[in-house]
Design a protein around this motif. Structure first.
Motif: not given
Length: 316
Positions: A271-275
């Motif tokens: 996952l990316d940081a925002a997700s």
């Protein structure tokens, strides 16, 4: 007369040294590669080996006792530090977010350790058999500490690892030796800490419930007022007792759980940081980035990249 007095102490020291050497030899024989191994599945016994010091590792560990056969380690819980080696053991009686770091390890003398889980039901049963079924001590007992690893307890751990050579015998004898270890812990200087793990009359069940609620719902907004009311406690009492046991406030505890889970999601689920931030309960990505950097030292994606590169290097 002086010679007679010193002889038993010298024999005890020689016995302890022989036991430490045997413990290291048997763990080293059972786990050949760096990592953690569960040699007898379902028995709550874990062996670890590392051939070099490690960066800090963030984790949550079940109630357990840990013994180092070779090397040394430091564990941080909140602002408290606990360092131990082959002469001391670490007892943990609640599931706490913690940071651990192996300090001494080399290819020639690798870090070797074991960890034995301590189910509350087992501790309670041994308490009753030992005549410690009631506990009226409501003193605030921190849920983690280190103590000297004395002869009889060390001897029990050695007999436990000897069973690794005979899985058939281990099925019968390992539960018995585990009960002996629990008994010796109860009789030792950390006995009060261990008794609080199993008691229903002390403060620990309230804090254990709070810990469980926070672990199950760490991604939900935290209302200290609501949690205190559900536990039948005042807010100030909950805050005070929670920190006395865990070395953290409930909010700090939740934050550690959130950030550790976000790190796991970015590493294992890509996952990316925002997700990841959203999955663990953060609504503000910039707030998440600040808190992540404060705990792990670098921003989220840089941290994940560094961990992946380190893992790739160690595998290669």
């Amino acid at each position: 007369m002086e010679l007679i007095i010193h002889q038993p102490a010298e024999r005890e020291a020689q016995r302890a040294q022989a036991n430490r050497e045997e413990l290291a030899e048997r763990i080293g024989r059972a786990i050949h590669e760096n990592g953690t191994l569960q040699p007898l599945p379902g028995q709550g016994l874990y062996l670890s080996r590392r051939s070099s010091p490690l960066e800090r590792v963030h984790s949550v560990v079940e109630p357990s006792v840990a013994v180092i056969a070779q090397g040394s380690k430091e564990v941080l819980v909140g602002e408290s530090r606990y360092r131990y080696d082959s002469s001391r053991y670490l007892l943990t009686t609640l599931e706490l977010p913690r940071v651990s770091q192996i300090l001494e390890a080399s290819p020639e003398r690798p870090y070797l350790s074991l960890r034995l889980e301590l189910p509350p039901t087992l501790v309670s049963a041994v308490m009753m058999e030992a005549g410690h079924a009631s506990l009226r001590d409501h003193a605030e007992v921190r849920a983690i500490d280190v103590s000297p690893l004395h002869g009889d307890l060390l001897d029990a751990f050695v007999r436990l690892v000897r069973l690794l050579d005979s899985p058939t015998e281990a099925q019968v004898l390992l539960p018995l030796i585990t009960r002996e270890i629990v008994y010796r812990l109860l009789m030792g200087e950390q006995g009060a800490r261990l008794r609080h793990l199993a008691m229903e009359g002390g403060y620990t069940p309230h804090i254990a419930t709070a810990v469980r609620r926070l672990r199950q719902g760490f991604d939900q907004p935290l209302s200290i007022e609501l949690l205190a009311r559900e536990l039948g406690m005042s807010v100030s009492s909950l805050q005070h007792q929670f920190k006395a046991v865990t070395a953290m406030s409930p909010l700090q505890f939740q934050k550690r759980l959130r950030l550790q889970e976000a790190r796991r999601l970015m590493l294992s689920e890509d996952l990316d940081a925002a997700s990841a931030a959203y999955r663990v309960g953060y609504q503000d990505a910039s707030h998440f980035n600040r808190e992540y950097k404060s705990l792990f030292g670098v921003p989220p994606m840089r941290d994940v990249q560094r961990l992946r590169e380190a893992t790739g290097a160690s595998v290669g």
